[in-house]
Design a protein around this motif. Structure first.
Motif, short mmCIF file in Angstrom:
data_model
loop_
_atom_site.label_atom_id
_atom_site.label_comp_id
_atom_site.label_asym_id
_atom_site.label_seq_id
_atom_site.Cartn_x
_atom_site.Cartn_y
_atom_site.Cartn_z
N ARG A 1 33.25 61.89 9.21
CA ARG A 1 33.65 61.07 10.36
C ARG A 1 35.03 60.48 10.16
O ARG A 1 35.86 60.47 11.06
CB ARG A 1 32.63 59.95 10.57
N LEU A 2 35.24 59.97 8.94
CA LEU A 2 36.52 59.36 8.63
C LEU A 2 37.64 60.39 8.74
O LEU A 2 38.72 60.13 9.26
CB LEU A 2 36.45 58.79 7.20
N ASP A 3 37.35 61.59 8.24
CA ASP A 3 38.30 62.68 8.31
C ASP A 3 38.64 63.01 9.77
O ASP A 3 39.80 63.23 10.12
CB ASP A 3 37.70 63.91 7.61
N ALA A 4 37.60 62.99 10.63
CA ALA A 4 37.82 63.30 12.04
C ALA A 4 38.70 62.23 12.70
O ALA A 4 39.56 62.55 13.53
CB ALA A 4 36.48 63.39 12.77
N LEU A 5 38.50 60.96 12.30
CA LEU A 5 39.34 59.89 12.85
C LEU A 5 40.79 60.10 12.45
O LEU A 5 41.71 59.97 13.26
CB LEU A 5 38.86 58.53 12.35
N GLY A 6 41.00 60.43 11.16
CA GLY A 6 42.35 60.69 10.68
C GLY A 6 43.00 61.82 11.45
O GLY A 6 44.17 61.77 11.82
N ASN A 7 42.19 62.85 11.69
CA ASN A 7 42.65 64.00 12.44
C ASN A 7 43.19 63.62 13.82
O ASN A 7 44.27 64.06 14.23
CB ASN A 7 41.47 64.95 12.60
N GLN A 8 42.44 62.77 14.50
CA GLN A 8 42.86 62.34 15.85
C GLN A 8 44.17 61.55 15.78
O GLN A 8 45.06 61.76 16.60
CB GLN A 8 41.79 61.45 16.48
N VAL A 9 44.25 60.65 14.80
CA VAL A 9 45.47 59.85 14.68
C VAL A 9 46.66 60.74 14.34
O VAL A 9 47.73 60.61 14.94
CB VAL A 9 45.30 58.74 13.61
N GLY A 10 46.46 61.67 13.41
CA GLY A 10 47.54 62.60 13.03
C GLY A 10 48.04 63.40 14.21
O GLY A 10 49.24 63.58 14.39
N THR A 11 47.10 63.87 15.02
CA THR A 11 47.44 64.65 16.21
C THR A 11 48.37 63.85 17.14
O THR A 11 49.40 64.34 17.58
CB THR A 11 46.16 65.02 16.97
N ARG A 12 47.99 62.61 17.39
CA ARG A 12 48.77 61.80 18.33
C ARG A 12 50.10 61.37 17.73
O ARG A 12 51.13 61.37 18.40
CB ARG A 12 47.96 60.57 18.74
N LEU A 13 50.04 60.99 16.45
CA LEU A 13 51.24 60.47 15.81
C LEU A 13 52.33 61.54 15.72
O LEU A 13 53.49 61.29 16.01
CB LEU A 13 50.88 59.95 14.41
#
Lengths: 161, 186
Positions: free
Chosen positions: A35-47
């Protein structure tokens, strides 16, 4: 120019002789990390979309990784990556000799979790950013304690379509 | 200590701190809130969770604050309010808040701030108009003051994301557990 890295090491934090309840704990831990990895993924995508807004298109995979090493690292961790190595066959190893986000983490794990837990989110960040740039990949991290900090190597393995 | 000097203290503390990109903070916080909205059915529960998480942060953050701000002990609740607004907000969020609307008994005040770095790039989803998006801030203030022996209630009353003209956090002192806040343990 990047050097060639020959080693493929798969870091394993899972003990081999786990009982049933330990297995269950590990499964819960793995789910949390996912789950944590998925959150990071979303932030990385947007950033990365914001960071790359005014840039010309990145032509090849190496340029994409270099963008992560410089611009992205600067924006997120206030420094550049220290070492980049690649085997030119889809594996990139990004080494940060003093990973900022772990500078206040004690090497003796207590209830707050293992140091490894603290790199799950950054792995997701990098993976999300690179995937958005056009390099679908899997990212894992290896930690080596050095004095009061951690040397952190992020292994980026390209996923073949 | 007078007001302008608190502002200077805040700016000095801000300059001393390691900083993280505001975009990264805003995006990470947004993703975190979004995940909470997926995990909890009721928006009220999300508000409560944000407050609880903030409280955990505040309990730890106050040590960092005392160490880096080099601020002396506050001699009144009014002084505490000013320190939160001018030093703590500046140090951790990069913005300064205004202290207004004191109650007659001088136990309740409002923190007003126009810029909220947490809410950058954010719009409230239509299905949760009751979300206090930045409720984590209330928890942080509550947790931090609890460590300094002040039991406070802390709630958002205005939020720009809801269409209000500014952001307002209402802080009220319920109980003073000791006459003087203790010094940091060192």
């Amino acid at each position: 120019p990047p050097e060639v890295a020959a080693h493929h090491s798969a870091p394993s934090t899972m003990p081999q002789d786990a009982t049933a309840s330990e297995n269950q704990d590990l499964a819960i831990l793995a789910a949390k990390r996912k789950r944590l990895d998925a959150l990071g993924n979303q932030v990385g995508t947007r950033l990365v979309e914001r960071l790359a807004l005014h840039r010309s298109r990145l032509e090849n995979h190496l340029d994409m990784v270099k963008f992560i090493c410089k611009d992205f690292w600067e924006a997120v961790f206030n420094k550049h990556i220290d070492v980049l190595r690649t085997n030119h066959r889809g594996l990139y190893v990004l080494t940060d000799n003093e990973f900022r986000w772990l500078s206040s983490v004690s090497p003796t794990p207590q209830h707050s979790g293992l140091p490894e837990d603290f790199v799950v989110f950054p792995c997701g960040l990098i993976c999300g950013a690179l995937t958005t740039l056009g390099l679908p990949c899997r990212v894992t991290a290896e930690l080596v304690p050095v004095q009061s900090a951690y040397k952190c190597s992020f292994n980026v393995q390209m996923i073949q379509n | 200590m007078s007001r302008p000097s608190l502002q200077t203290v805040g700016e000095a503390a801000f300059a001393r701190c390691d900083r993280v990109s505001a975009e990264l903070l805003a995006l990470t916080y947004g993703t975190f809130v979004r995940q909470l909205l997926l995990d909890y059915e009721k928006v009220a529960d999300v508000n409560a969770q944000l407050d609880a998480v903030g409280c955990n942060i505040g309990v730890r953050l106050v040590e960092d604050f005392l160490a880096k701000s080099k601020i002396a002990a506050c001699n009144s609740f009014a002084h505490t309010a000013d320190v939160i607004a001018k030093v703590a907000f500046k140090m951790f969020l990069g913005v300064t808040a205004n202290v207004t609307s004191w109650s007659a008994d001088r136990n309740t005040f409002s923190l007003l701030f126009d810029d909220n770095p947490l809410a950058e790039f954010t719009e409230l989803p239509e299905q949760c108009p009751d979300l206090w998006y930045s409720n984590v801030l209330c928890g942080v203030i509550r947790g931090a003051l609890e460590m300094l022996n002040m039991k406070v209630g802390c709630t958002f009353v205005r939020c720009k994301l809801r269409g209000h003209d500014t952001n307002e956090i209402r802080v009220s002192l319920h109980e003073l557990l000791a006459e003087q806040p203790p010094q940091a343990d060192d």
